[in-house]
Design a protein around this motif. Structure first.
Motif, PDB file in Angstrom:
ATOM      1  N   PHE A 217     -45.437  -7.471 -25.663  1.00 36.24           N
ATOM      2  CA  PHE A 217     -46.034  -8.668 -24.980  1.00 36.24           C
ATOM      3  C   PHE A 217     -47.037  -8.436 -23.709  1.00 36.24           C
ATOM      4  CE2 PHE A 217     -41.994 -10.672 -26.688  1.00 36.24           C
ATOM      5  CZ  PHE A 217     -42.810 -11.573 -27.282  1.00 36.24           C
TER       6      PHE A 217
ATOM      7  N   MET B 193     -50.172 -10.238 -20.805  1.00 35.24           N
ATOM      8  CA  MET B 193     -49.359 -11.260 -19.985  1.00 35.24           C
ATOM      9  C   MET B 193     -48.851 -10.235 -18.584  1.00 35.24           C
ATOM     10  SD  MET B 193     -47.575 -12.867 -22.917  1.00 35.24           S
ATOM     11  CE  MET B 193     -46.046 -13.569 -22.289  1.00 35.24           C
ATOM     12  N   ILE B 194     -48.810 -11.038 -17.673  1.00 36.65           N
ATOM     13  CA  ILE B 194     -48.057 -10.429 -16.383  1.00 36.65           C
ATOM     14  C   ILE B 194     -46.631  -9.930 -16.374  1.00 36.65           C
ATOM     15  CG2 ILE B 194     -47.465 -11.138 -13.962  1.00 36.65           C
ATOM     16  CD1 ILE B 194     -49.566 -13.225 -14.074  1.00 36.65           C
TER      17      ILE B 194
ATOM     18  N   ILE C  38     -43.527 -12.186 -15.347  1.00 36.24           N
ATOM     19  CA  ILE C  38     -43.357 -13.250 -16.040  1.00 36.24           C
ATOM     20  C   ILE C  38     -42.773 -12.862 -17.714  1.00 36.24           C
ATOM     21  CG2 ILE C  38     -44.253 -15.298 -17.374  1.00 36.24           C
ATOM     22  CD1 ILE C  38     -44.646 -15.525 -14.600  1.00 36.24           C
ATOM     23  N   VAL C  39     -43.161 -11.564 -18.187  1.00 35.61           N
ATOM     24  CA  VAL C  39     -42.683 -11.240 -19.481  1.00 35.61           C
ATOM     25  C   VAL C  39     -41.215 -10.577 -19.280  1.00 35.61           C
ATOM     26  CG1 VAL C  39     -42.910  -9.387 -21.168  1.00 35.61           C
ATOM     27  CG2 VAL C  39     -44.720 -10.367 -20.397  1.00 35.61           C
TER      28      VAL C  39
ATOM     29  N   LEU D  59     -39.074 -11.682 -16.844  1.00 35.00           N
ATOM     30  CA  LEU D  59     -38.371 -12.740 -16.558  1.00 35.00           C
ATOM     31  C   LEU D  59     -37.955 -13.390 -17.877  1.00 35.00           C
ATOM     32  CD1 LEU D  59     -39.756 -14.693 -13.542  1.00 35.00           C
ATOM     33  CD2 LEU D  59     -37.415 -13.877 -13.560  1.00 35.00           C
ATOM     34  N   GLY D  60     -38.768 -13.498 -18.659  1.00 30.42           N
ATOM     35  CA  GLY D  60     -38.482 -14.183 -19.892  1.00 30.42           C
ATOM     36  C   GLY D  60     -37.508 -13.520 -20.879  1.00 30.42           C
TER      37      GLY D  60
ATOM     38  N   MET E 221     -47.643 -19.998  -6.272  1.00 29.90           N
ATOM     39  CA  MET E 221     -48.531 -19.367  -7.258  1.00 29.90           C
ATOM     40  C   MET E 221     -50.184 -19.681  -7.132  1.00 29.90           C
ATOM     41  SD  MET E 221     -46.654 -19.599 -10.743  1.00 29.90           S
ATOM     42  CE  MET E 221     -45.087 -18.577 -11.106  1.00 29.90           C
TER      43      MET E 221
ATOM     44  N   VAL F  82     -39.951 -20.725 -12.206  1.00 28.07           N
ATOM     45  CA  VAL F  82     -41.170 -20.343 -12.813  1.00 28.07           C
ATOM     46  C   VAL F  82     -41.701 -20.532 -14.150  1.00 28.07           C
ATOM     47  CG1 VAL F  82     -42.019 -17.847 -13.404  1.00 28.07           C
ATOM     48  CG2 VAL F  82     -40.574 -17.938 -11.440  1.00 28.07           C
TER      49      VAL F  82
ATOM     50  N   VAL G 268     -45.383 -22.116 -14.816  1.00 29.11           N
ATOM     51  CA  VAL G 268     -46.167 -21.580 -15.786  1.00 29.11           C
ATOM     52  C   VAL G 268     -46.516 -22.578 -17.114  1.00 29.11           C
ATOM     53  CG1 VAL G 268     -46.668 -19.719 -17.650  1.00 29.11           C
ATOM     54  CG2 VAL G 268     -45.793 -19.318 -15.072  1.00 29.11           C
TER      55      VAL G 268
ATOM     56  N   PRO H  14     -50.332 -17.835 -12.949  1.00 32.86           N
ATOM     57  CA  PRO H  14     -49.556 -17.061 -11.942  1.00 32.86           C
ATOM     58  C   PRO H  14     -50.634 -16.042 -11.167  1.00 32.86           C
ATOM     59  CG  PRO H  14     -48.520 -16.720 -14.010  1.00 32.86           C
ATOM     60  CD  PRO H  14     -49.919 -17.638 -14.223  1.00 32.86           C
ATOM     61  N   ALA H  15     -51.796 -15.924 -11.823  1.00 29.77           N
ATOM     62  CA  ALA H  15     -52.500 -15.060 -11.040  1.00 29.77           C
ATOM     63  C   ALA H  15     -53.289 -15.878  -9.929  1.00 29.77           C
ATOM     64  CB  ALA H  15     -53.712 -14.441 -11.916  1.00 29.77           C
TER      65      ALA H  15
ATOM     66  N   LEU I 158     -40.533 -19.654 -22.692  1.00 27.76           N
ATOM     67  CA  LEU I 158     -41.598 -19.140 -21.665  1.00 27.76           C
ATOM     68  C   LEU I 158     -42.701 -18.314 -22.376  1.00 27.76           C
ATOM     69  CD1 LEU I 158     -42.666 -18.704 -18.882  1.00 27.76           C
ATOM     70  CD2 LEU I 158     -40.825 -16.708 -18.441  1.00 27.76           C
ATOM     71  N   LEU I 159     -41.971 -17.302 -23.390  1.00 28.37           N
ATOM     72  CA  LEU I 159     -42.827 -16.030 -23.759  1.00 28.37           C
ATOM     73  C   LEU I 159     -43.740 -16.841 -24.660  1.00 28.37           C
ATOM     74  CD1 LEU I 159     -40.301 -13.228 -24.342  1.00 28.37           C
ATOM     75  CD2 LEU I 159     -42.132 -13.238 -22.570  1.00 28.37           C
TER      76      LEU I 159
ATOM     77  N   MET J  82     -46.704 -18.670 -23.066  1.00 28.93           N
ATOM     78  CA  MET J  82     -47.533 -17.598 -22.516  1.00 28.93           C
ATOM     79  C   MET J  82     -48.474 -17.133 -23.661  1.00 28.93           C
ATOM     80  SD  MET J  82     -47.447 -17.243 -19.313  1.00 28.93           S
ATOM     81  CE  MET J  82     -47.865 -15.552 -18.851  1.00 28.93           C
TER      82      MET J  82
END
Lengths: 323, 332
Positions: free
Chosen positions: A113, A119-120, A123-124, A126-127, B66, B266, B270, B276-277, B318-319, B322
């Motif tokens: 990922f 991706m950051i 976040i990755v 955490l998921g 954020m 979070v 998102v 998030p940046a 979430l994944l 993104m």
């Protein structure tokens, strides 16, 4: 610059100095601190957190962050113990290889990922932590495997000790130190290790110089997952039970220990020796509250303060890196 | 003609909002089709209107952090600390008198609210100072302070939950005004206030500029440090408000309540289009995202999915979101 002043400017030296002062203070408050039994227990408490910290260290040097390793560790540990019970297998080497591989696979998924979709990492991970924990508790089971159902071979392995002056030192310390030496060799003596530093310092430059950034990302997160899986099973063999809800909140402690050890969250900085010291400092503070006759409920506050102070110091050290 | 181009511009600018509305509609239709008898009942939507506001407020707090490229991992710690301190205030420091009138009781609750919000403001100020002045990375600073706040919760309670909140406190979490849930009203007020603040005031504009390019913001003469400090103060206060609603709804406060809310906050911000940046995020997006996720969770609960599998679905979601965002941006 002389060798001495160079040594003084290293963050490891500062951590070591603080460590010695803290130990002296604790020893004054309660001399029982210096008993071999207490010291050996303290060292034993370093093992699992220490191996996890080495995995996070690599990730942090590469400029990322990993909060998924506790989930991977618990998944590797629980699945391996269940598989051993189901097969009635009594051994040590194969289960540890299995747990390491489970962790490795999870880590590679993180890398996929992070690299493919840019991706950051926070976040990755955490998921992926939520995915792995959810699957484990939702599909595999929620019940604790107690000592009566733990494979005896694991228990025997985890409780193996060596006698030093009448006190028992856990042999697991040497596994931890062995892994630390291997990690040190990897990070400082191999091209792949240098690539991790280069990537963490400046990913774009590393790419232009000719490092294979894809391989570096997969290596870093794969290694982190593998170490977490190994540490997970080691933990359960040391405490004689496998709890699928274990390691909650470990990410905070481990990241704190790595930062305490001088690694920079911006990447490109960090050392194995510093991390070992950071881990020792954290376990020392956590385990010594009781011996200093401070109520245990203060643990969170103390650890939090240590994190804030340590990060403030590193921020001060790295201040030129910012605008 | 003019209206059409206006609409097109809106769709282009708020592509993410349209995508979110589509996702929400799909979830709604799917759940209605799978569990028509349970999902489409008024009771279901009413209970959602009580439960989602606390999460929505925390998600807005997360979004604020954020916007400047930071993150606030201490929101749950702040929320619990606010609830617990109010609990300590009500049960130990200032218990109800034997024959206290309604007015005195109301004053007591008002004092509790002020205390809780004040703690949130203070905690947020600490975060802001550490991040803006001491220049600690937001992840590490809030990780540490979150640990401290949760630690204080442990010290104050010793572990077990604090119970015995006054009835008026419960009204904040369970009451209704004209048939509308009080938490929902609070959420709407917060959402509108923050939305106006972000889009219509210099402070909001500053936050977006700082998030887009912190260096340029410094050179443009923005008072970056002060703005970042304010944003974390606001985020802390909102977290405390969420803590008030949570402790009011459950009539209890505990040091480890709502720990899964952190990931969810979070995720929601998102999912709601917050970058998030830094530099991107809308209150509307976050609000739709929280409703979408609540519909998803309540639907799965009706299908008797375990809570653990719902955690799995949220993480996967979430994944997935993104990845979709990245692929869409790549296409341009």
């Amino acid at each position: 610059m002389t060798a001495v002043s160079k040594l003084l400017r290293r963050s490891e030296t500062a951590v070591l100095a603080i460590l010695i002062v803290v130990m002296l203070v604790i020893g004054v408050i309660n001399p029982a601190f210096w008993q071999a039994d207490n010291l050996f227990n303290l060292l034993r408490a370093n093992v699992v957190i220490g191996i996890m910290a080495l995995s996070v260290l690599t990730v942090m040097i590469s400029g990322g962050i990993d909060v998924s390793f506790p989930a991977f560790a618990v998944a590797a540990m629980y699945l391996t113990v269940i598989a051993m019970n189901a097969a009635g297998y009594q051994g040590v080497v194969l289960p540890f290889i299995g747990a390491t591989l489970i962790g490795l696979l999870c880590g590679l998924a993180n890398a996929f990922f992070i690299h493919t979709f840019r991706m950051i990492p926070l976040i990755v991970t955490l998921g992926s932590a939520s995915v792995v924990r959810g699957l484990l508790l939702g599909l595999v089971g929620t019940s604790i495997i107690n000592i009566d159902r733990m494979p005896p071979s694991l228990i025997a392995f985890g409780s193996s000790t060596v006698d030093i002056g009448g006190s028992k030192l856990s042999l697991m310390i040497f596994i931890y130190l062995g892994i630390a030496v291997l990690m040190w060799l990897f990070l400082t003596r191999t091209m792949a290790g240098r690539a991790v530093f280069a990537y963490g310092d400046d990913a774009e430059s590393a790419k232009r110089v000719g490092f294979n950034t894809r391989r570096t990302v997969y290596l870093v997160y794969g290694l982190a997952g593998a170490l977490a899986g190994f540490a997970g099973l080691l933990h359960s063999s040391m405490i004689w039970l496998a709890n699928p809800r274990d390691f909650v909140g470990y990410e905070l402690d481990v990241i704190a220990a790595v930062v305490l050890g001088g690694a920079s969250i911006f990447g490109g900085r960090g050392s194995v020796f510093g991390t070992i010291l950071g881990v020792f400092m954290l376990t020392l503070i956590k385990n010594s509250l009781i011996i200093m006759r401070i109520d245990n409920t203060w643990q969170g506050v103390v650890v939090g303060c240590v994190i804030v102070i340590a990060t403030a110091l590193t921020a001060w050290r790295d201040r030129k890196a910012l605008v | 003609m003019n209206k059409l181009t206006d609409f097109r511009r809106f769709v282009n600018r708020d592509n993410n909002i349209v995508q979110l509305l589509v996702i929400t509609a799909i979830i709604f239709l799917l759940m209605s089709a799978l569990e028509p008898h349970k999902f489409l009942r008024y009771y279901n939507f009413e209970s959602i209107s009580f439960i989602f506001p606390e999460l929505g407020i925390v998600a807005i707090a997360m979004m604020l952090a954020m916007l400047t490229g930071g993150i606030d991992l201490s929101v749950i710690g702040i929320a619990n600390l606010a609830g617990i301190l109010a609990g300590v205030f009500f049960t130990r420091l200032y218990p109800a008198g034997p024959d206290a009138g309604a007015a005195a009781e109301l004053m007591r609750v008002a004092a509790g609210v002020v205390l809780a919000l004040g703690v949130g403001l203070l905690a947020g100020t600490l975060n802001g100072l550490l991040i803006a002045k001491v220049k600690i990375t937001p992840i590490l600073a809030t990780l540490g302070t979150g640990q401290i706040f949760t630690g204080f919760c442990m010290v104050l309670t010793g572990g077990p939950a604090i119970v015995g909140f006054p009835a008026w406190w419960g009204f904040i979490g369970n009451g209704k005004i004209l048939g509308v849930a009080v938490p929902l009203i609070l959420f709407l007020v917060v959402a509108v206030l923050i939305a106006v603040m972000l889009t219509k005031t210099p402070f909001g504009l500053n936050l977006f500029l700082i998030g887009t390019n912190p260096r340029a913001a410094v050179f443009a003469g923005l008072r970056t440090e002060r703005m970042v400090l304010y944003s974390y103060m606001l985020s802390g206060t909102l977290a405390a408000l969420a803590g008030i609603v949570l402790s009011g709804r459950t009539n209890a406060a505990k040091s480890d309540y709502g720990t899964s809310y952190l990931l969810q906050a979070v995720l929601i911000s998102v999912l709601g289009g917050t970058n998030p940046a830094g530099g991107k995020g809308t209150v509307l997006g976050v609000s739709i995202a929280v409703i979408a996720l609540m519909l998803l969770a309540s639907g799965f609960q009706m299908m008797r999915f375990s809570n653990h599998l719902i955690d799995f679905i949220w993480g996967g979601f979430l994944l997935l979101v993104m990845v979709i965002n990245v692929l869409r941006n790549r296409g341009r």
